[in-house]
Motif scaffolding. Sequence first.
Motif, mmCIF file in Angstrom:
data_model
loop_
_atom_site.group_PDB
_atom_site.id
_atom_site.type_symbol
_atom_site.label_atom_id
_atom_site.label_comp_id
_atom_site.label_asym_id
_atom_site.label_seq_id
_atom_site.Cartn_x
_atom_site.Cartn_y
_atom_site.Cartn_z
ATOM 1 N N SER B 141 0.839 -1.203 0.000
ATOM 2 C CA SER B 141 0.000 0.000 0.000
ATOM 3 C C SER B 141 0.870 1.247 0.000
ATOM 4 O O SER B 141 0.648 2.182 -0.769
ATOM 5 N N ILE B 142 1.876 1.248 0.878
ATOM 6 C CA ILE B 142 2.769 2.404 0.921
ATOM 7 C C ILE B 142 3.459 2.569 -0.421
ATOM 8 O O ILE B 142 3.640 3.673 -0.921
ATOM 9 N N MET B 143 3.786 1.431 -1.035
ATOM 10 C CA MET B 143 4.521 1.485 -2.286
ATOM 11 C C MET B 143 3.679 2.044 -3.435
ATOM 12 O O MET B 143 4.179 2.800 -4.262
ATOM 13 N N VAL B 144 2.383 1.669 -3.485
ATOM 14 C CA VAL B 144 1.576 2.125 -4.627
ATOM 15 C C VAL B 144 0.896 3.468 -4.352
ATOM 16 O O VAL B 144 0.356 4.084 -5.267
ATOM 17 N N LEU B 145 0.945 3.904 -3.107
ATOM 18 C CA LEU B 145 0.257 5.144 -2.758
ATOM 19 C C LEU B 145 0.633 6.328 -3.666
ATOM 20 O O LEU B 145 -0.256 7.039 -4.142
ATOM 21 N N PRO B 146 1.927 6.554 -3.931
ATOM 22 C CA PRO B 146 2.270 7.687 -4.799
ATOM 23 C C PRO B 146 1.598 7.603 -6.167
ATOM 24 O O PRO B 146 1.110 8.608 -6.686
ATOM 25 N N THR B 147 1.548 6.375 -6.726
ATOM 26 C CA THR B 147 0.893 6.208 -8.021
ATOM 27 C C THR B 147 -0.571 6.607 -7.938
ATOM 28 O O THR B 147 -1.083 7.337 -8.786
ATOM 29 N N VAL B 148 -1.236 6.115 -6.893
ATOM 30 C CA VAL B 148 -2.667 6.416 -6.752
ATOM 31 C C VAL B 148 -2.861 7.926 -6.587
ATOM 32 O O VAL B 148 -3.703 8.529 -7.262
ATOM 33 N N VAL B 149 -2.070 8.535 -5.720
ATOM 34 C CA VAL B 149 -2.238 9.971 -5.459
ATOM 35 C C VAL B 149 -1.991 10.786 -6.725
ATOM 36 O O VAL B 149 -2.822 11.610 -7.118
ATOM 37 N N ARG B 150 -0.878 10.521 -7.398
ATOM 38 C CA ARG B 150 -0.535 11.334 -8.570
ATOM 39 C C ARG B 150 -1.552 11.157 -9.695
ATOM 40 O O ARG B 150 -2.010 12.129 -10.299
ATOM 41 N N THR B 151 -1.921 9.919 -9.977
ATOM 42 C CA THR B 151 -2.854 9.691 -11.079
ATOM 43 C C THR B 151 -4.218 10.297 -10.761
ATOM 44 O O THR B 151 -4.844 10.928 -11.615
ATOM 45 N N THR B 152 -4.683 10.120 -9.520
ATOM 46 C CA THR B 152 -5.969 10.705 -9.138
ATOM 47 C C THR B 152 -5.906 12.228 -9.191
ATOM 48 O O THR B 152 -6.828 12.883 -9.678
ATOM 49 N N GLU B 153 -4.800 12.786 -8.711
ATOM 50 C CA GLU B 153 -4.620 14.238 -8.762
ATOM 51 C C GLU B 153 -4.786 14.758 -10.184
ATOM 52 O O GLU B 153 -5.514 15.730 -10.415
ATOM 53 N N GLU B 154 -4.098 14.086 -11.121
ATOM 54 C CA GLU B 154 -4.168 14.537 -12.511
ATOM 55 C C GLU B 154 -5.604 14.479 -13.023
ATOM 56 O O GLU B 154 -6.059 15.384 -13.725
ATOM 57 N N SER B 155 -6.323 13.408 -12.656
ATOM 58 C CA SER B 155 -7.682 13.296 -13.188
ATOM 59 C C SER B 155 -8.608 14.316 -12.522
ATOM 60 O O SER B 155 -9.549 14.800 -13.149
ATOM 61 N N LEU B 156 -8.341 14.671 -11.267
ATOM 62 C CA LEU B 156 -9.157 15.707 -10.628
ATOM 63 C C LEU B 156 -8.884 17.069 -11.258
ATOM 64 O O LEU B 156 -9.789 17.862 -11.480
ATOM 65 N N LYS B 157 -7.600 17.302 -11.560
ATOM 66 C CA LYS B 157 -7.249 18.591 -12.168
ATOM 67 C C LYS B 157 -7.853 18.718 -13.552
ATOM 68 O O LYS B 157 -8.087 19.830 -14.035
ATOM 69 N N ALA B 158 -8.069 17.568 -14.204
ATOM 70 C CA ALA B 158 -8.608 17.612 -15.563
ATOM 71 C C ALA B 158 -10.114 17.908 -15.578
ATOM 72 O O ALA B 158 -10.678 18.181 -16.628
ATOM 73 N N VAL B 159 -10.761 17.860 -14.419
ATOM 74 C CA VAL B 159 -12.197 18.186 -14.378
ATOM 75 C C VAL B 159 -12.342 19.700 -14.593
ATOM 76 O O VAL B 159 -11.748 20.478 -13.864
ATOM 77 N N PRO B 160 -13.097 20.095 -15.628
ATOM 78 C CA PRO B 160 -13.164 21.524 -15.947
ATOM 79 C C PRO B 160 -13.681 22.350 -14.769
ATOM 80 O O PRO B 160 -14.605 21.937 -14.074
ATOM 81 N N ASN B 161 -13.064 23.500 -14.594
ATOM 82 C CA ASN B 161 -13.450 24.370 -13.492
ATOM 83 C C ASN B 161 -14.896 24.850 -13.586
ATOM 84 O O ASN B 161 -15.520 25.168 -12.572
ATOM 85 N N ILE B 162 -15.430 24.894 -14.822
ATOM 86 C CA ILE B 162 -16.803 25.382 -14.968
ATOM 87 C C ILE B 162 -17.797 24.457 -14.279
ATOM 88 O O ILE B 162 -18.876 24.890 -13.895
ATOM 89 N N TYR B 163 -17.433 23.173 -14.095
ATOM 90 C CA TYR B 163 -18.317 22.285 -13.332
ATOM 91 C C TYR B 163 -18.358 22.714 -11.872
ATOM 92 O O TYR B 163 -19.409 22.725 -11.238
ATOM 93 N N ARG B 164 -17.180 23.026 -11.334
ATOM 94 C CA ARG B 164 -17.123 23.455 -9.929
ATOM 95 C C ARG B 164 -17.952 24.722 -9.761
ATOM 96 O O ARG B 164 -18.770 24.837 -8.851
ATOM 97 N N GLU B 165 -17.712 25.692 -10.666
ATOM 98 C CA GLU B 165 -18.444 26.959 -10.577
ATOM 99 C C GLU B 165 -19.940 26.714 -10.667
ATOM 100 O O GLU B 165 -20.722 27.288 -9.902
#
Lengths: 251, 276
Positions: B141-165
Amino acid sequence: MNNMKITVKDLNLYYGDFQALKNINIDIEERKITALIGPSGCGKSTFIKTLNRMNDLIEGVKIDGNVMLDGEDIYKDVDVIKLRKRVGMVFQKPNPFPMSVYDNVAYGPRSHGVKKKSILDEIVEKSLRSAAIWDEAKDRLKKNALGFSGGQQQRLCIARALAVEPEVLLMDEPTSALDPIATGRIEELTEDLKKEYTIVIVTHSMQQAGRISDKTAFFLLGDLIEMGDTKKIFSNPDDKRTEDYITGRFG
Amino acid sequence: MKKRNLSDNFMKLFIILSSIITLGTMIWILIYVISNGIAHVSWEFLTEFQEGQIEGGIFPYIISTLYIIFITILIATPIGIFSAIYLVEYAKPGKIVRIIRFATESLAGIPSIVFGLFGLIFFVTMLGFRWSMLSGALTLSIMVLPTVVRTTEESLKAVPNIYREGSLGLGASKLRTIRKVILPSALPGILTAVILSIGRIIGETAAVFLTAGTAKALPKSIMDGGRTLSVHMYYLAKEGISMDKAYATATVLILVVIVINFIANKLASRLNKKNS
C-alpha cells in the motif's frame, strides 16, 4: 420609487495588489434587466461575481464595501450557500454537468434537501418550461445533457439556475459562445424572466444591451462611469467616455 | 523541396521503426513465455496443491496473489483518493503542498526492496504481524500510494473548473460538489490509478517475499503468510527447480494481468458512457 433589490456601496475589490473595482456604487432594481457593459478587463465580470460571492473561489481576492441584498449585507449577514440559492448564476460557457437532463435540473433542489420524486418532477418541468426548453427536453430527460447543442445547453443551465427558485439571476455573457439564432432565443427568454426575476447581465454586445435591458451601467478600467436608463445611456449619455464607447470609438 | 521530402520520409521511417521495435519486443516476450509455458498449464496445475510441495500446482499462489491485490487496493485507494482530493480541492498552494508533492514523488522513486526492508522491520517485527497477507498488503500500500495519489490528482485537475463553478453557483456545498460532480467526472482516471497499482502489485517480488513470506500454503486468514505468483516464479527460476513450471506460472500471471485489465477497461468504458 422603484424597489431596489441590490444596493452596492463603496465597493472596492483587489486581486493581490491590483485594484479591479474602484469605489463602485450601484442600485439594482427589482424585476428589471440591468446590463453591464464596457471593454474587456473593465471589471464588469468581476463585479457581477461579487453579487453571489463567486469571487470567494479565487485566491488572493480582497473586498471592502457593502453589497446589500434586500437590506442584508451579503458579505456579513448572509450564509454563502443561502445567498447563492437566492442569487443564481448563468455562466459564459454553457456548463451542464455530465449527467442526465433531469439530474442537471434537479441538482440544485436536491442540494437544498428536496428528495421527493413528485416534487422534483414538478420543479424540473416547471424550470424547463420557464427556460423555454421543455419541448426539446421532455423526451430526452434521461439522456445526457452534453448531447444538447450549445444554445440548448445554455437554456438548460438557465433552467438549472431557476430550479432553486432564485430571486436574482446573474448572467455573465450568456450568449458569447452561441450563434445568432440561439442568442435570439436567450434574449427573448430574458424578457419573459424579468416578470419574476431581477436580472443582471454582463454583455460584450452593445446591441444586446440596447435590445433587452432597462438599465445600463458602463464600466471602464474598474470604475463605474455612468449608469442610468438604457434609452438615455444609448441616446444621450452624460459622460464623453460612455458616448465614445457606445459609438464605437474604442473597445 | 526535395530535401524536405527526404527528411520527412526519414522521420516517418524512424517513427515506424520505433513502433515496430516497441511492439515487437512486447509480442516476442509474450509469445516466447506463453509458448514455453502453455504446454505445462493444465487443470491440475491450476487447481491442485499439496501442502509444502513446491513441485505441485499453483492454486495457493493464485489465491495469495488475488488476496494481496484485494487488500492492498482496499487500503491504498481510499487513502490515495482522499489525499489527492485534499491536494487538489482543499490545500492552498504553498509550502505544505510542495512538501507533500515532493514526498510522494520521492516515495515513487524508491526501489521496492527498501519498502520491503521497512515492512519487514515495521510491520512484520515491530507490530508483530509476522509474515502475513496483512504485512505484505500494508507494505505494498505504501509502495503504490504515490501512483494512486498522482494519477488521481491529474484526473481531478482535468475536471473543468466550470463544473465546480456551476455546482457552487447553485448553492451546493463544496463536499457535495466533490461527491456529485467532480468525483464522477474523475472516475475513469481514478480507475486508471487502480489498474496501474494492480500492475505494480502483481509484478512485485522483493517487497512481497520480505513481508508476506514464501509459505507454500493457502492463506486462510489475513494473518497467514503466502507466496504470490511472482515470488513463486522467482523461486522456481532462481533455485533451478523447474523452468517449465516457471514458464507455466508466468503464463498464468500474464493471463491474470490481461483479465484484470480487460475487466477494468470494460468498467471504465461503461462509466465513461454513463458520463458522456
